[in-house]
Design an enzyme around this catalytic site. Structure first.
Site, mmCIF file in Angstrom:
data_model
loop_
_atom_site.group_PDB
_atom_site.id
_atom_site.type_symbol
_atom_site.label_atom_id
_atom_site.label_comp_id
_atom_site.label_asym_id
_atom_site.label_seq_id
_atom_site.Cartn_x
_atom_site.Cartn_y
_atom_site.Cartn_z
ATOM 1 N N SER A 297 -8.177 -4.741 2.540
ATOM 2 C CA SER A 297 -8.898 -3.465 2.727
ATOM 3 C C SER A 297 -10.308 -3.370 2.214
ATOM 4 C CB SER A 297 -7.972 -2.469 1.694
ATOM 5 O OG SER A 297 -8.855 -1.346 1.521
ATOM 6 N N ASP B 276 -10.031 2.272 5.007
ATOM 7 C CA ASP B 276 -9.673 3.335 4.420
ATOM 8 C C ASP B 276 -10.565 4.574 4.463
ATOM 9 O OD1 ASP B 276 -6.898 2.559 2.897
ATOM 10 O OD2 ASP B 276 -8.069 1.273 1.817
ATOM 11 N N MET C 176 -11.384 8.481 3.334
ATOM 12 C CA MET C 176 -10.948 9.474 2.691
ATOM 13 C C MET C 176 -11.960 10.503 2.752
ATOM 14 S SD MET C 176 -10.040 7.084 -0.708
ATOM 15 C CE MET C 176 -9.085 5.552 -0.679
ATOM 16 N N MET D 151 -6.939 9.222 5.365
ATOM 17 C CA MET D 151 -6.303 10.090 4.106
ATOM 18 C C MET D 151 -7.200 11.275 4.264
ATOM 19 S SD MET D 151 -5.829 7.025 1.480
ATOM 20 C CE MET D 151 -6.877 5.933 2.537
ATOM 21 N N MET E 136 3.096 4.137 1.024
ATOM 22 C CA MET E 136 2.004 4.240 0.078
ATOM 23 C C MET E 136 3.062 3.747 -1.053
ATOM 24 S SD MET E 136 -0.816 4.713 1.383
ATOM 25 C CE MET E 136 -1.489 4.451 -0.242
ATOM 26 N N GLY F 123 -5.787 7.238 -2.444
ATOM 27 C CA GLY F 123 -7.047 7.929 -3.059
ATOM 28 C C GLY F 123 -8.197 6.766 -3.760
ATOM 29 N N PHE F 124 -7.299 5.890 -4.367
ATOM 30 C CA PHE F 124 -8.203 4.683 -5.205
ATOM 31 C C PHE F 124 -7.531 3.395 -5.063
ATOM 32 C CE2 PHE F 124 -8.741 9.091 -7.018
ATOM 33 C CZ PHE F 124 -10.094 8.819 -7.144
ATOM 34 N N GLY F 125 -8.294 2.372 -5.161
ATOM 35 C CA GLY F 125 -8.196 1.164 -5.059
ATOM 36 C C GLY F 125 -7.634 0.802 -6.778
ATOM 37 N N GLY F 126 -7.035 -0.335 -6.951
ATOM 38 C CA GLY F 126 -6.782 -0.926 -8.309
ATOM 39 C C GLY F 126 -5.835 -0.268 -9.190
ATOM 40 N N ASP G 174 1.100 -0.397 0.869
ATOM 41 C CA ASP G 174 -0.322 -0.291 0.691
ATOM 42 C C ASP G 174 -0.708 0.266 -0.808
ATOM 43 O OD1 ASP G 174 -3.249 0.308 0.579
ATOM 44 O OD2 ASP G 174 -3.173 1.674 2.210
ATOM 45 N N GLY G 175 -1.165 -0.589 -1.728
ATOM 46 C CA GLY G 175 -1.336 -0.099 -3.127
ATOM 47 C C GLY G 175 -0.716 -1.073 -3.878
ATOM 48 N N GLY G 176 -1.578 -1.737 -4.826
ATOM 49 C CA GLY G 176 -1.160 -2.675 -5.960
ATOM 50 C C GLY G 176 -0.301 -3.859 -5.235
ATOM 51 N N GLY H 18 -6.291 -4.749 -1.411
ATOM 52 C CA GLY H 18 -7.831 -4.711 -1.579
ATOM 53 C C GLY H 18 -8.106 -5.367 -2.588
ATOM 54 N N THR H 19 -7.871 -5.052 -3.964
ATOM 55 C CA THR H 19 -8.277 -5.800 -5.385
ATOM 56 C C THR H 19 -7.977 -7.076 -4.993
ATOM 57 O OG1 THR H 19 -8.046 -3.711 -6.584
ATOM 58 C CG2 THR H 19 -8.226 -5.739 -7.705
HETATM 59 C C1 DX5 Z 1 -5.537 3.696 -1.614
HETATM 60 C C2 DX5 Z 1 -5.746 2.836 -0.170
HETATM 61 C C3 DX5 Z 1 -5.538 1.520 -0.334
HETATM 62 C C4 DX5 Z 1 -6.480 0.728 -1.390
HETATM 63 C C5 DX5 Z 1 -5.621 -0.439 -1.842
HETATM 64 O O1 DX5 Z 1 -5.359 4.920 -1.269
HETATM 65 O O2 DX5 Z 1 -5.182 3.312 0.792
HETATM 66 O O3 DX5 Z 1 -5.746 0.722 0.822
HETATM 67 O O4 DX5 Z 1 -7.537 -0.059 -0.916
HETATM 68 O O5 DX5 Z 1 -6.312 -1.193 -2.991
HETATM 69 P P1 DX5 Z 1 -5.426 -2.114 -4.168
HETATM 70 O O6 DX5 Z 1 -4.874 -3.319 -3.386
HETATM 71 O O7 DX5 Z 1 -6.478 -2.395 -5.047
HETATM 72 O O8 DX5 Z 1 -4.350 -1.261 -4.687
HETATM 73 ZN ZN ZN Z 2 -4.954 2.228 2.728
#
Ligand code: DX5
Ligand code: ZN
Length: 216
Positions: free
Chosen positions: A7, A34, A36, A67, A138, A143-146, A176-178, A198-199
């Site tokens: 991502s 992503d 948003m 999103m 999800m 909404g947010f990475g990390g 998707d997420g973490g 992502g991270t």
């Molecule tokens: C969150 C996004 C993800 C995000 C994942 O709403 O949909 O795609 O970039 O980031 P990480 O891998 O850091 O959780």
């Molecule tokens: Zn995503």
């Protein structure tokens, strides 16, 4: 097919071209984008100009995760910017508009993903499984990475996987997420096929290798 979908939300946007090259070098097949709107989720990321730029610099599959409210209003724009897969949220539209959006995306020869927020139960997606190409579960609140991976979502992944198998469909499950090395393994075991990072991809000291992570 199993693959990583790095991502670009976590990438260095000032050097996006070089970041996309890292995705190519990793052996990943998807670029996860992503989008948003600050309304469906409490954060604003980027939109059409960024998708167009990414399209110009890679032949990888562009996996757009919308999103946003009223995602059906932007399908034609996503496609003209170069999206290959358009994923929108089941919570964002009523049944009739979901069906129409799926038909529109398919009529343009592109793939459809439908996504569920953590609070939406697996059964909500069952009526659409025969109409779509991918389910995005999800594993954090969008909404947010990390954020921290929600282990509870694995029951949902397994329930959806069982339904896909029972119906003899070839629908992929994306998480998707973490997602990191450890949670990738856990979600793969639960039935996921496509892993958004992502991270764990962009903040890693060296470029992750897709084949190694997927244990292929
Ligand atoms: C969150 C996004 C993800 C995000 C994942 O709403 O949909 O795609 O970039 O980031 P990480 O891998 O850091 O959780
Ligand atoms: Zn995503």
């Amino acid at each position: 097919m199993k693959t990583l979908a790095p991502s670009i939300l976590a990438s260095d946007m000032l050097n996006l071209g070089a970041e996309i090259k890292k995705i190519e070098e990793s052996g990943s097949k998807y670029v996860h984008i992503d989008v948003m709107d600050g309304c469906f989720v409490p954060n604003i990321s980027f939109g059409m100009p960024v998708i167009s730029c990414v399209r110009k610099c890679t032949d990888l599959i562009l996996d757009v995760h919308a999103m946003i409210v009223e995602p059906d209003r932007y399908i034609n724009d996503f496609i003209s910017c170069g999206a290959d897969i358009i994923t929108f949220h089941i919570e964002a539209l009523d049944n009739e508009r979901i069906i129409n959006a799926i038909e529109l995306i398919h009529s343009k020869g592109k793939k459809v993903g439908l996504s569920l927020k953590p609070g939406t139960v697996a059964e909500e997606i069952f009526p659409y499984l025969e109409l779509i190409d991918m389910v995005l579960v999800m594993t954090v609140e969008p909404g947010f990475g990390g954020q921290k991976f929600m282990h509870d979502m694995m029951k949902k992944v397994t329930a959806i996987k069982e339904k896909i198998t029972q119906l003899d469909l070839s629908v992929d499950i994306q998480v998707d997420g973490g997602i990191n090395e450890e949670t990738l393994k856990i979600s793969k075991k639960a039935g996921a096929d496509i892993f958004v990072l992502g991270t764990a991809f962009f903040k890693s000291p060296c470029i992750p290798n897709a084949a190694e992570l997927l244990d292929e």
